[in-house]
Design a protein around this motif. Structure first.
Motif, PDB file in Angstrom:
ATOM      1  N   GLU A 153     -73.356  66.568  71.836  1.00 30.56           N
ATOM      2  CA  GLU A 153     -72.277  67.397  72.386  1.00 30.56           C
ATOM      3  C   GLU A 153     -70.942  67.027  71.752  1.00 30.56           C
ATOM      4  O   GLU A 153     -70.090  67.885  71.533  1.00 30.56           O
ATOM      5  N   ASN A 154     -70.784  65.769  71.436  1.00 32.47           N
ATOM      6  CA  ASN A 154     -69.581  65.311  70.727  1.00 32.47           C
ATOM      7  C   ASN A 154     -69.479  66.035  69.377  1.00 32.47           C
ATOM      8  O   ASN A 154     -68.401  66.478  68.965  1.00 32.47           O
ATOM      9  N   LEU A 155     -70.609  66.184  68.706  1.00 35.61           N
ATOM     10  CA  LEU A 155     -70.596  66.782  67.365  1.00 35.61           C
ATOM     11  C   LEU A 155     -70.443  68.301  67.404  1.00 35.61           C
ATOM     12  O   LEU A 155     -69.966  68.902  66.443  1.00 35.61           O
ATOM     13  N   SER A 159     -63.284  69.832  68.969  1.00 30.08           N
ATOM     14  CA  SER A 159     -61.887  69.865  69.439  1.00 30.08           C
ATOM     15  C   SER A 159     -61.407  68.445  69.723  1.00 30.08           C
ATOM     16  O   SER A 159     -60.206  68.178  69.693  1.00 30.08           O
ATOM     17  N   HIS A 160     -62.354  67.527  69.964  1.00 25.67           N
ATOM     18  CA  HIS A 160     -61.945  66.157  70.329  1.00 25.67           C
ATOM     19  C   HIS A 160     -61.276  65.419  69.172  1.00 25.67           C
ATOM     20  O   HIS A 160     -60.646  64.387  69.392  1.00 25.67           O
ATOM     21  N   VAL A 161     -61.361  65.964  67.949  1.00 27.24           N
ATOM     22  CA  VAL A 161     -60.703  65.261  66.833  1.00 27.24           C
ATOM     23  C   VAL A 161     -59.184  65.213  67.029  1.00 27.24           C
ATOM     24  O   VAL A 161     -58.516  64.325  66.523  1.00 27.24           O
ATOM     25  N   LEU A 164     -59.243  62.047  70.062  1.00 25.31           N
ATOM     26  CA  LEU A 164     -59.931  60.788  69.769  1.00 25.31           C
ATOM     27  C   LEU A 164     -59.706  60.325  68.332  1.00 25.31           C
ATOM     28  O   LEU A 164     -59.652  59.130  68.055  1.00 25.31           O
ATOM     29  N   HIS A 165     -59.601  61.267  67.418  1.00 21.19           N
ATOM     30  CA  HIS A 165     -59.470  60.915  65.992  1.00 21.19           C
ATOM     31  C   HIS A 165     -58.117  61.341  65.427  1.00 21.19           C
ATOM     32  O   HIS A 165     -57.991  61.568  64.218  1.00 21.19           O
ATOM     33  N   ASP A 166     -57.107  61.437  66.316  1.00 19.30           N
ATOM     34  CA  ASP A 166     -55.784  61.902  65.886  1.00 19.30           C
ATOM     35  C   ASP A 166     -55.259  61.042  64.733  1.00 19.30           C
ATOM     36  O   ASP A 166     -55.206  59.814  64.835  1.00 19.30           O
ATOM     37  N   GLN A 294     -64.354  54.855  67.506  1.00 23.57           N
ATOM     38  CA  GLN A 294     -63.673  55.873  68.315  1.00 23.57           C
ATOM     39  C   GLN A 294     -64.671  56.705  69.138  1.00 23.57           C
ATOM     40  O   GLN A 294     -64.526  56.832  70.345  1.00 23.57           O
ATOM     41  N   ASP A 295     -65.687  57.264  68.495  1.00 25.94           N
ATOM     42  CA  ASP A 295     -66.667  58.060  69.259  1.00 25.94           C
ATOM     43  C   ASP A 295     -67.549  57.187  70.141  1.00 25.94           C
ATOM     44  O   ASP A 295     -67.767  57.481  71.318  1.00 25.94           O
ATOM     45  N   LYS A 296     -68.112  56.138  69.543  1.00 27.47           N
ATOM     46  CA  LYS A 296     -69.134  55.345  70.252  1.00 27.47           C
ATOM     47  C   LYS A 296     -68.658  54.798  71.609  1.00 27.47           C
ATOM     48  O   LYS A 296     -69.362  54.974  72.611  1.00 27.47           O
TER      49      LYS A 296
HETATM   50 FE   LIG Z   1     -65.894  62.300  66.879  1.00 25.82          FE
END
Ligand SMILES: [Fe+2]
Ligand code: FES
Length: 343
Positions: A153-155, A159-161, A164-166, A294-296
Protein backbone atom coordinates in the motif's frame (compact mmCIF):
# COMPACT_ATOMS: atom_id res chain seq x y z
CA UNK A 1 -4.66 -12.84 5.54
CA UNK A 2 -3.72 -16.05 3.73
CA UNK A 3 -1.22 -15.97 0.90
CA UNK A 4 -1.89 -16.45 -2.77
CA UNK A 5 0.12 -19.61 -3.38
CA UNK A 6 -0.10 -20.19 -7.11
CA UNK A 7 2.06 -17.26 -8.11
CA UNK A 8 5.71 -16.48 -8.68
CA UNK A 9 7.48 -14.84 -5.77
CA UNK A 10 10.98 -13.49 -5.50
CA UNK A 11 13.01 -15.89 -3.34
CA UNK A 12 16.20 -13.80 -3.48
CA UNK A 13 18.60 -12.15 -5.88
CA UNK A 14 20.33 -14.71 -8.15
CA UNK A 15 23.70 -13.75 -6.69
CA UNK A 16 22.54 -14.66 -3.17
CA UNK A 17 22.77 -18.37 -4.00
CA UNK A 18 26.41 -19.14 -4.63
CA UNK A 19 27.79 -22.37 -6.10
CA UNK A 20 28.36 -25.03 -3.45
CA UNK A 21 26.37 -23.19 -0.76
CA UNK A 22 23.01 -23.72 0.89
CA UNK A 23 20.85 -20.62 1.29
CA UNK A 24 17.97 -20.59 3.73
CA UNK A 25 15.00 -18.29 3.68
CA UNK A 26 11.50 -18.42 5.11
CA UNK A 27 8.96 -17.65 2.40
CA UNK A 28 5.17 -17.73 2.79
CA UNK A 29 5.69 -19.13 6.28
CA UNK A 30 7.66 -22.10 4.95
CA UNK A 31 11.35 -22.73 5.44
CA UNK A 32 13.08 -23.17 2.11
CA UNK A 33 16.64 -24.12 1.23
CA UNK A 34 17.95 -22.90 -2.12
CA UNK A 35 21.06 -24.14 -3.88
CA UNK A 36 22.59 -24.63 -7.31
CA UNK A 37 23.27 -27.86 -9.14
CA UNK A 38 26.78 -28.31 -10.57
CA UNK A 39 25.55 -26.87 -13.89
CA UNK A 40 24.38 -23.70 -12.08
CA UNK A 41 20.66 -24.42 -12.36
CA UNK A 42 18.82 -23.40 -9.17
CA UNK A 43 16.83 -25.76 -6.97
CA UNK A 44 14.69 -25.32 -3.87
CA UNK A 45 13.54 -27.79 -1.22
CA UNK A 46 11.47 -27.60 1.93
CA UNK A 47 14.14 -26.97 4.53
CA UNK A 48 13.37 -29.85 6.85
CA UNK A 49 14.75 -33.37 6.99
CA UNK A 50 11.85 -35.85 7.30
CA UNK A 51 13.82 -37.97 9.79
CA UNK A 52 14.24 -35.75 12.84
CA UNK A 53 13.30 -32.42 11.27
CA UNK A 54 16.73 -30.83 11.18
CA UNK A 55 16.94 -27.87 8.78
CA UNK A 56 18.61 -29.18 5.64
CA UNK A 57 20.52 -25.94 5.14
CA UNK A 58 22.64 -26.93 8.16
CA UNK A 59 23.89 -29.88 6.14
CA UNK A 60 26.17 -29.83 3.14
CA UNK A 61 25.83 -29.80 -0.61
CA UNK A 62 27.57 -32.74 -2.26
CA UNK A 63 27.34 -32.29 -5.99
CA UNK A 64 23.62 -32.50 -6.74
CA UNK A 65 22.51 -33.75 -3.33
CA UNK A 66 22.07 -32.29 0.14
CA UNK A 67 23.38 -34.41 2.98
CA UNK A 68 21.62 -33.89 6.30
CA UNK A 69 24.14 -32.97 8.98
CA UNK A 70 22.58 -35.17 11.67
CA UNK A 71 22.45 -38.75 10.35
CA UNK A 72 23.51 -38.37 6.76
CA UNK A 73 20.36 -38.96 4.70
CA UNK A 74 20.88 -37.51 1.23
CA UNK A 75 18.25 -35.79 -0.92
CA UNK A 76 18.42 -34.84 -4.58
CA UNK A 77 17.01 -31.65 -6.06
CA UNK A 78 13.61 -33.28 -6.59
CA UNK A 79 13.45 -33.97 -2.85
CA UNK A 80 13.87 -37.73 -3.28
CA UNK A 81 16.02 -39.48 -0.68
CA UNK A 82 18.84 -41.09 -2.64
CA UNK A 83 20.97 -42.46 0.20
CA UNK A 84 20.37 -43.96 3.63
CA UNK A 85 23.79 -44.79 5.09
CA UNK A 86 22.30 -46.92 7.92
CA UNK A 87 21.52 -50.64 8.15
CA UNK A 88 20.63 -52.23 4.85
CA UNK A 89 20.37 -48.82 3.23
CA UNK A 90 16.70 -49.24 2.39
CA UNK A 91 15.01 -45.94 1.77
CA UNK A 92 11.61 -45.56 3.47
CA UNK A 93 8.84 -44.34 1.17
CA UNK A 94 8.22 -41.34 3.46
CA UNK A 95 11.84 -40.20 3.21
CA UNK A 96 11.26 -37.33 0.82
CA UNK A 97 10.91 -33.59 0.99
CA UNK A 98 8.91 -31.17 -1.05
CA UNK A 99 10.66 -29.47 -3.95
CA UNK A 100 9.60 -26.14 -5.45
CA UNK A 101 9.86 -24.94 -9.04
CA UNK A 102 12.41 -22.14 -9.32
CA UNK A 103 13.44 -19.95 -12.22
CA UNK A 104 16.53 -17.80 -12.65
CA UNK A 105 15.37 -14.75 -14.59
CA UNK A 106 16.27 -11.04 -14.61
CA UNK A 107 18.95 -11.62 -11.96
CA UNK A 108 16.25 -12.93 -9.62
CA UNK A 109 15.47 -16.41 -8.30
CA UNK A 110 11.71 -16.83 -8.59
CA UNK A 111 9.90 -19.52 -6.64
CA UNK A 112 6.48 -21.13 -7.11
CA UNK A 113 5.00 -22.48 -3.89
CA UNK A 114 1.52 -23.42 -5.09
CA UNK A 115 0.12 -26.84 -5.97
CA UNK A 116 -0.72 -26.03 -9.56
CA UNK A 117 1.76 -26.37 -12.37
CA UNK A 118 4.26 -23.52 -12.49
CA UNK A 119 4.01 -21.48 -15.65
CA UNK A 120 7.23 -19.56 -16.30
CA UNK A 121 5.47 -17.31 -18.80
CA UNK A 122 3.71 -15.70 -15.83
CA UNK A 123 6.93 -14.34 -14.35
CA UNK A 124 6.57 -10.53 -14.46
CA UNK A 125 8.79 -8.77 -16.97
CA UNK A 126 11.83 -7.05 -15.48
CA UNK A 127 14.00 -7.15 -18.60
CA UNK A 128 15.71 -3.92 -17.55
CA UNK A 129 17.45 -5.98 -14.86
CA UNK A 130 19.02 -8.37 -17.38
CA UNK A 131 22.81 -8.13 -17.46
CA UNK A 132 22.76 -7.27 -21.18
CA UNK A 133 19.95 -4.69 -20.97
CA UNK A 134 22.34 -1.72 -21.03
CA UNK A 135 20.60 -0.26 -17.97
CA UNK A 136 22.76 0.88 -15.05
CA UNK A 137 21.70 -1.09 -12.00
CA UNK A 138 21.75 -0.89 -8.23
CA UNK A 139 20.22 -3.52 -5.95
CA UNK A 140 19.26 -3.85 -2.30
CA UNK A 141 17.24 -5.80 0.23
CA UNK A 142 15.56 -4.79 3.46
CA UNK A 143 13.67 -6.89 5.98
CA UNK A 144 10.29 -5.35 6.80
CA UNK A 145 8.51 -6.22 10.01
CA UNK A 146 5.10 -5.83 8.49
CA UNK A 147 2.73 -7.73 6.23
CA UNK A 148 3.53 -7.45 2.52
CA UNK A 149 0.14 -5.83 1.77
CA UNK A 150 0.86 -2.96 4.16
CA UNK A 151 4.20 -2.48 2.44
CA UNK A 152 2.49 -2.69 -0.95
CA UNK A 153 0.00 0.00 0.00
CA UNK A 154 2.96 2.28 0.63
CA UNK A 155 4.13 1.65 -2.94
CA UNK A 156 0.71 2.17 -4.52
CA UNK A 157 0.12 5.47 -2.75
CA UNK A 158 3.19 7.55 -3.47
CA UNK A 159 1.58 10.74 -2.19
CA UNK A 160 3.59 9.94 0.95
CA UNK A 161 6.80 11.07 -0.77
CA UNK A 162 5.73 14.66 -0.03
CA UNK A 163 5.95 13.93 3.70
CA UNK A 164 8.03 10.87 4.49
CA UNK A 165 10.62 11.45 1.76
CA UNK A 166 10.45 15.26 1.58
CA UNK A 167 13.60 16.60 -0.04
CA UNK A 168 15.00 13.16 -0.83
CA UNK A 169 12.68 11.64 -3.45
CA UNK A 170 9.67 13.90 -2.88
CA UNK A 171 8.80 17.54 -2.44
CA UNK A 172 5.85 19.36 -0.81
CA UNK A 173 3.98 20.37 -3.98
CA UNK A 174 3.72 16.74 -5.04
CA UNK A 175 0.85 16.25 -2.61
CA UNK A 176 -1.44 18.28 -4.87
CA UNK A 177 -1.60 15.56 -7.53
CA UNK A 178 -4.16 12.77 -7.37
CA UNK A 179 -3.35 9.40 -8.95
CA UNK A 180 -4.86 8.11 -12.19
CA UNK A 181 -5.72 4.46 -11.60
CA UNK A 182 -6.45 1.90 -14.29
CA UNK A 183 -6.68 -1.86 -14.24
CA UNK A 184 -5.86 -4.33 -16.96
CA UNK A 185 -6.44 -8.03 -16.23
CA UNK A 186 -5.65 -7.63 -12.54
CA UNK A 187 -2.54 -5.58 -13.33
CA UNK A 188 -2.89 -2.17 -11.75
CA UNK A 189 -1.39 1.08 -12.99
CA UNK A 190 -1.26 4.06 -10.64
CA UNK A 191 0.15 7.15 -12.33
CA UNK A 192 0.93 10.56 -10.91
CA UNK A 193 2.01 13.57 -12.95
CA UNK A 194 3.20 16.51 -10.89
CA UNK A 195 3.90 19.74 -12.80
CA UNK A 196 6.25 22.44 -11.58
CA UNK A 197 7.45 21.04 -8.27
CA UNK A 198 10.65 21.50 -6.29
CA UNK A 199 13.22 19.02 -7.49
CA UNK A 200 14.01 16.33 -4.87
CA UNK A 201 17.70 15.66 -4.15
CA UNK A 202 17.92 12.28 -5.86
CA UNK A 203 16.51 13.61 -9.12
CA UNK A 204 18.52 16.82 -8.99
CA UNK A 205 21.67 14.72 -8.68
CA UNK A 206 20.77 12.69 -11.76
CA UNK A 207 19.25 15.50 -13.85
CA UNK A 208 20.62 19.05 -13.93
CA UNK A 209 22.05 19.68 -10.49
CA UNK A 210 20.67 23.21 -10.56
CA UNK A 211 17.87 22.98 -7.98
CA UNK A 212 15.35 24.42 -10.45
CA UNK A 213 11.67 23.34 -10.44
CA UNK A 214 10.71 20.37 -12.61
CA UNK A 215 7.73 18.43 -13.85
CA UNK A 216 7.83 15.06 -12.12
CA UNK A 217 6.09 11.74 -12.70
CA UNK A 218 5.61 8.44 -10.91
CA UNK A 219 4.01 5.66 -12.96
CA UNK A 220 3.61 2.49 -10.93
CA UNK A 221 2.72 -0.97 -12.27
CA UNK A 222 1.59 -3.68 -9.90
CA UNK A 223 1.46 -7.34 -10.88
CA UNK A 224 -0.32 -9.48 -8.27
CA UNK A 225 0.45 -10.43 -5.69
CA UNK A 226 3.50 -8.30 -4.93
CA UNK A 227 5.69 -7.18 -7.85
CA UNK A 228 5.97 -3.44 -8.52
CA UNK A 229 7.67 -1.46 -11.25
CA UNK A 230 7.96 2.32 -11.01
CA UNK A 231 8.84 4.59 -13.90
CA UNK A 232 9.87 7.77 -12.07
CA UNK A 233 11.55 10.92 -13.26
CA UNK A 234 11.69 14.64 -13.77
CA UNK A 235 11.93 16.93 -16.79
CA UNK A 236 12.13 20.62 -17.47
CA UNK A 237 8.68 22.21 -16.93
CA UNK A 238 6.69 21.70 -20.11
CA UNK A 239 9.63 19.84 -21.67
CA UNK A 240 10.23 16.29 -22.85
CA UNK A 241 11.61 13.30 -20.98
CA UNK A 242 15.42 13.24 -21.13
CA UNK A 243 17.53 10.16 -20.66
CA UNK A 244 19.25 11.27 -17.48
CA UNK A 245 16.09 12.45 -15.78
CA UNK A 246 14.42 9.14 -14.99
CA UNK A 247 14.89 5.56 -13.86
CA UNK A 248 12.95 2.43 -13.13
CA UNK A 249 12.43 1.65 -9.46
CA UNK A 250 11.95 -2.08 -9.00
CA UNK A 251 10.14 -3.12 -5.81
CA UNK A 252 9.60 -6.81 -5.11
CA UNK A 253 7.84 -7.96 -1.96
CA UNK A 254 7.73 -11.52 -0.69
CA UNK A 255 5.86 -12.50 2.45
CA UNK A 256 8.17 -14.13 4.94
CA UNK A 257 5.40 -14.58 7.51
CA UNK A 258 2.04 -12.86 7.90
CA UNK A 259 3.87 -10.10 9.77
CA UNK A 260 7.21 -9.87 7.98
CA UNK A 261 8.33 -9.25 4.40
CA UNK A 262 11.43 -9.59 2.26
CA UNK A 263 11.69 -6.36 0.28
CA UNK A 264 14.03 -6.47 -2.70
CA UNK A 265 14.56 -3.19 -4.49
CA UNK A 266 16.61 -2.10 -7.46
CA UNK A 267 17.08 0.90 -9.69
CA UNK A 268 17.69 0.77 -13.43
CA UNK A 269 18.84 3.88 -15.25
CA UNK A 270 18.42 3.83 -19.02
CA UNK A 271 21.25 3.31 -21.48
CA UNK A 272 22.87 6.65 -22.26
CA UNK A 273 22.32 8.15 -18.82
CA UNK A 274 25.48 9.28 -17.09
CA UNK A 275 26.80 6.43 -15.03
CA UNK A 276 29.89 6.48 -12.89
CA UNK A 277 30.59 4.42 -9.78
CA UNK A 278 30.23 7.42 -7.47
CA UNK A 279 26.76 8.34 -8.81
CA UNK A 280 25.62 4.73 -8.72
CA UNK A 281 26.84 4.35 -5.13
CA UNK A 282 25.18 7.58 -4.06
CA UNK A 283 21.89 6.64 -5.74
CA UNK A 284 21.97 3.27 -3.98
CA UNK A 285 22.77 4.93 -0.65
CA UNK A 286 19.97 7.50 -0.90
CA UNK A 287 17.41 4.93 -1.99
CA UNK A 288 18.38 2.69 0.92
CA UNK A 289 17.84 5.62 3.27
CA UNK A 290 14.38 6.19 1.76
CA UNK A 291 13.25 2.57 2.12
CA UNK A 292 15.16 1.31 5.15
CA UNK A 293 15.21 4.46 7.30
CA UNK A 294 12.06 6.28 6.20
CA UNK A 295 9.49 3.75 4.94
CA UNK A 296 10.42 0.77 7.11
CA UNK A 297 9.98 2.35 10.57
CA UNK A 298 6.56 3.69 9.60
CA UNK A 299 5.23 0.48 8.09
CA UNK A 300 6.71 -1.59 10.93
CA UNK A 301 4.94 0.71 13.41
CA UNK A 302 1.71 0.38 11.44
CA UNK A 303 1.96 -3.42 11.72
CA UNK A 304 2.45 -3.23 15.47
CA UNK A 305 -0.80 -1.29 15.76
CA UNK A 306 -2.78 -3.41 13.29
CA UNK A 307 -1.56 -6.72 14.73
CA UNK A 308 -3.72 -9.55 13.44
CA UNK A 309 -6.79 -7.41 12.92
CA UNK A 310 -8.54 -7.23 9.57
CA UNK A 311 -7.86 -3.75 8.19
CA UNK A 312 -11.43 -3.28 6.94
CA UNK A 313 -12.70 -4.25 10.40
CA UNK A 314 -10.68 -1.36 11.82
CA UNK A 315 -12.70 1.00 9.60
CA UNK A 316 -9.83 3.02 8.13
CA UNK A 317 -10.65 6.52 6.96
CA UNK A 318 -10.52 6.47 3.17
CA UNK A 319 -9.04 9.32 1.13
CA UNK A 320 -8.83 9.94 -2.61
CA UNK A 321 -5.19 8.78 -2.52
CA UNK A 322 -6.29 5.31 -1.41
CA UNK A 323 -7.72 4.33 -4.80
CA UNK A 324 -4.67 2.24 -5.72
CA UNK A 325 -4.20 0.53 -2.34
CA UNK A 326 -7.90 -0.31 -2.05
CA UNK A 327 -7.98 -1.81 -5.55
CA UNK A 328 -4.87 -3.86 -4.76
CA UNK A 329 -6.24 -5.15 -1.46
CA UNK A 330 -9.57 -6.09 -3.07
CA UNK A 331 -7.80 -7.83 -5.96
CA UNK A 332 -5.60 -9.90 -3.63
CA UNK A 333 -8.62 -10.88 -1.54
CA UNK A 334 -10.52 -11.94 -4.67
CA UNK A 335 -7.62 -13.93 -6.09
CA UNK A 336 -7.11 -15.76 -2.79
CA UNK A 337 -10.83 -16.56 -2.60
CA UNK A 338 -10.79 -17.83 -6.18
CA UNK A 339 -7.73 -19.94 -5.47
CA UNK A 340 -9.41 -21.52 -2.46
CA UNK A 341 -12.58 -22.28 -4.45
CA UNK A 342 -10.69 -24.04 -7.21
CA UNK A 343 -8.30 -26.15 -5.14
FE1 LIG B 1 8.23 5.40 0.47
S1 FES C 1 17.59 -35.64 11.02
FE1 FES C 1 18.28 -35.73 8.99
S2 FES C 1 19.16 -37.68 8.79
FE2 FES C 1 18.42 -37.63 10.80
Amino acid sequence: MAFLRNAWYVACWSEDVRPGQLFHRKLLDEDVVLFRKPDGAPAALYDRCPHRFIPLHLGSLKGEVIECCYHGLQFDCSGRCVKNPHGDGKIPAAAKVRSYPVADRHGILWIWMGEREADASRIPDYAMLDADSGFHLTRGHVHIEANYVLMGENLLDLSHVAYLHDGLIGSPQMVETLPAVREDNDVLHVDRHMPNVDVPAVFDMLFRQDGQPVDAWQNMRWVPPSCYLLDAGVKAPGGEREVMGWYYGIHLLTPETSRTTHYHFASARPPGSVSDPATDAELARLRRIAFAEQDKPIVDAQQRVVGDQDLWGMKPVLLAIDAGPVRMRRTIERLITQEKETT
